[in-house]
Write an enzyme that holds these catalytic residues in place. Structure first.
Site, mmCIF file in Angstrom:
data_model
loop_
_atom_site.group_PDB
_atom_site.id
_atom_site.type_symbol
_atom_site.label_atom_id
_atom_site.label_comp_id
_atom_site.label_asym_id
_atom_site.label_seq_id
_atom_site.Cartn_x
_atom_site.Cartn_y
_atom_site.Cartn_z
ATOM 1 N N GLY A 1 0.897 -1.217 -0.198
ATOM 2 C CA GLY A 1 0.191 -0.051 -0.228
ATOM 3 C C GLY A 1 0.918 1.339 -0.128
ATOM 4 O O GLY A 1 1.815 1.290 0.646
ATOM 5 N N ALA A 2 0.793 1.964 -0.898
ATOM 6 C CA ALA A 2 1.849 3.478 -1.059
ATOM 7 C C ALA A 2 1.843 4.107 0.081
ATOM 8 O O ALA A 2 3.017 4.159 0.374
ATOM 9 C CB ALA A 2 1.056 4.131 -2.143
ATOM 10 N N GLN B 1 -5.121 -9.229 -2.426
ATOM 11 C CA GLN B 1 -5.392 -8.108 -1.417
ATOM 12 C C GLN B 1 -6.660 -7.953 -1.107
ATOM 13 O O GLN B 1 -6.930 -7.324 -0.025
ATOM 14 C CB GLN B 1 -4.719 -7.116 -1.822
ATOM 15 C CG GLN B 1 -3.344 -6.827 -1.972
ATOM 16 C CD GLN B 1 -2.514 -7.469 -3.259
ATOM 17 O OE1 GLN B 1 -2.987 -8.083 -4.112
ATOM 18 N NE2 GLN B 1 -1.394 -6.618 -3.699
ATOM 19 N N ASP C 1 -1.385 4.795 -6.511
ATOM 20 C CA ASP C 1 0.204 4.525 -6.117
ATOM 21 C C ASP C 1 0.702 5.724 -6.627
ATOM 22 O O ASP C 1 2.081 6.094 -6.038
ATOM 23 C CB ASP C 1 0.763 3.386 -6.650
ATOM 24 C CG ASP C 1 0.288 2.114 -5.725
ATOM 25 O OD1 ASP C 1 -0.870 1.793 -6.005
ATOM 26 O OD2 ASP C 1 1.178 1.918 -4.761
ATOM 27 N N ASN D 1 -2.745 2.534 -9.990
ATOM 28 C CA ASN D 1 -3.375 1.851 -9.031
ATOM 29 C C ASN D 1 -3.323 0.165 -9.387
ATOM 30 O O ASN D 1 -2.833 -0.142 -10.283
ATOM 31 C CB ASN D 1 -4.755 2.140 -8.699
ATOM 32 C CG ASN D 1 -5.211 1.468 -7.104
ATOM 33 O OD1 ASN D 1 -4.354 1.831 -6.201
ATOM 34 N ND2 ASN D 1 -6.128 1.037 -7.264
ATOM 35 N N LYS D 2 -3.717 -0.635 -8.420
ATOM 36 C CA LYS D 2 -3.497 -2.191 -8.658
ATOM 37 C C LYS D 2 -4.048 -2.582 -9.828
ATOM 38 O O LYS D 2 -5.083 -2.051 -10.134
ATOM 39 C CB LYS D 2 -4.145 -2.681 -7.323
ATOM 40 C CG LYS D 2 -4.401 -4.306 -7.401
ATOM 41 C CD LYS D 2 -3.041 -4.971 -7.273
ATOM 42 C CE LYS D 2 -2.044 -4.287 -6.409
ATOM 43 N NZ LYS D 2 -0.655 -4.778 -6.909
HETATM 44 O O1 MRU Z 1 0.726 -4.134 -4.508
HETATM 45 P P1 MRU Z 1 0.065 -3.195 -3.210
HETATM 46 O O2 MRU Z 1 -0.760 -4.140 -2.421
HETATM 47 O O3 MRU Z 1 1.107 -2.760 -2.640
HETATM 48 O O4 MRU Z 1 -0.874 -2.299 -4.008
HETATM 49 C C1 MRU Z 1 -1.689 -1.496 -3.478
HETATM 50 C C2 MRU Z 1 -2.681 -0.742 -4.440
HETATM 51 O O5 MRU Z 1 -2.577 -0.631 -5.342
HETATM 52 C C3 MRU Z 1 -3.313 0.509 -3.286
HETATM 53 O O6 MRU Z 1 -4.490 0.519 -3.905
HETATM 54 C C4 MRU Z 1 -2.859 1.702 -3.457
HETATM 55 O O7 MRU Z 1 -1.290 1.691 -2.805
HETATM 56 C C5 MRU Z 1 -3.324 2.798 -2.419
HETATM 57 S S1 MRU Z 1 -3.295 2.299 -0.951
HETATM 58 C C6 MRU Z 1 -3.915 3.246 0.164
#
Ligand code: MRU
Length: 377
Positions: free
Chosen positions: A80-81, A226, A267, A277-278
């Protein structure tokens, strides 16, 4: 007149009436990221709730060297960013605890640790942003002990600011919710992804906490799950009404008319509002657009990257083939079969209804709206 406490006359969240924000970490749960100061030598350790073990086991990692912090970020023990930004900031403190005594060598050691931390994951700008902010805070200092103290103070400030930003995003975003409605979210953007209640999920948590009856749909999010491992866990932890779906069920769900809005995190957001984003987010944005469903991106201003004109310039992390060729520990595809495993995608700004930051709700055209929020105007 409100129908119920916390619900405004028009059926949205009356967040002011609800008072303070929900707690970032529910009672009895281990925090996502914490700094554990040691009493004997003035040093400390970075503690991370190991998210690779959730939801079945709660294991806290205690990290005291940079290689372990980098590895934990890389394998998604912390993810998560915003959360990896905070972890990266404490990672630099960890580095400062183990450096040589001579100022010039100490500086070299710190710079090399910052490089290793900054590159642990390339897409989330919060990581490089936090590491650079910590490094900048000691740019004028020479003495290792002073640098260590200053770095810890800066990391703690970043940590506290993210918690406050989450609460503010929650309050702004909850004004967009309607009592009795269903929303779709993607990946995990709650307390496990931040230092606070979360970004997109934080909005839904704030609405729930204010008294709205909400239903939260969440996709599994192949390959690392996730959604099913982390977001479903957080919804259950807070006693919120949720429903899990296979990622492939999103199209009929959005077509059904049951979903009143899609809330996702980010992100990295380019100057024009394109948002990484993801993986899977872009597909959801296209579907939401096709079916007339509002699509909201919720992210702190630390996720904005004004150095990039647009989302085509965002570096997308590609991850190991094994994540796709397996399902958890079980093999799912033939060993050695070629795989494309991008961890993120970019949603073009024209598909985004609004971007919610701690400073408010930005609407298109994003270039000027985000610039104004950056300047605090
Ligand atoms: O690969 P991850 O689990 O770190 O990806 C996280 C995401 O894509 C979240 O949507 C993003 O970081 C925002 S978290 C508040």
């Amino acid at each position: 007149m409100s129908a119920r406490p916390g619900v405004s006359a028009r059926g949205g969240a009356d967040v002011n009436a609800a008072g303070s924000s929900p707690p970032a970490t529910p009672a009895g749960a281990a925090p996502t990221v914490a700094w554990r100061a040691s009493e004997d030598d003035g040093c400390g350790a970075l503690e991370l709730l190991d998210q690779t073990r959730l939801p079945h086991e709660s294991v806290v990692l205690r990290l005291t060297d940079v290689a372990s912090v980098r590895a934990a970020i890389g394998r998604l023990s912390v993810r998560g960013a915003p959360a990896i930004g905070v972890a990266g900031a404490y990672g630099l403190v960890v580095a400062a605890q183990t450096g040589p005594a001579a100022p010039a060598e100490f500086r070299e050691h710190l710079t090399s640790a910052a490089d290793r931390l900054r590159t642990a994951r390339p897409t989330a700008v919060n990581l490089a942003w936090a590491v650079d902010r910590c490094l900048d805070s000691v740019a004028e200092m020479d003495e290792p002990t002073q640098i260590r103290t200053r770095l810890l103070a800066e990391a703690r400030t970043i940590h506290a600011e993210d918690e406050a930003a989450c609460a503010a995003m929650g309050r702004h975003g909850a004004t967009l919710l309607r009592d009795g409605a269903s929303y779709l979210t993607h990946c995990n953007t709650g307390r496990l992804a931040t230092a606070g209640i979360g970004t997109a999920l934080g909005v839904l948590i704030t609405g729930h906490d204010a008294g709205l009856e909400l239903e939260v749909f969440v996709g599994e999010v192949r390959p690392l799950l996730q959604g099913s491992r982390l977001t479903a866990f957080e919804l259950q932890e807070r006693d919120m009404r949720g429903r899990l779906l296979p990622d492939s069920a999103a199209a009929p769900l959005l077509r059904s008319g049951r979903i009143e809005g899609v809330f996702v995190g980010a992100d990295r957001i380019a100057r024009n509002g394109d948002a990484a984003n993801k993986i899977g987010t872009y597909g959801l944005a296209e579907l939401a657009h096709a079916h007339g469903v509002p699509f909201y991106v919720v992210a702190p201003t630390s996720t904005l990257d004004p150095s990039l004109d647009n989302g085509d310039l965002i570096l997308i992390e590609e991850r190991a083939a094994d994540e796709v060729l397996a399902f958890g520990q079980a093999r799912a595809g033939p060993v050695g079969f070629p795989v494309w495993n991008p961890a993120f995608d970019v949603t073009p700004a024209h598909l985004i209804t609004a971007i919610i930051t701690e400073r408010g709700i930005a609407r298109p055209p994003f270039e000027s709206a985000l610039a104004q929020q950056f300047l605090g105007a």
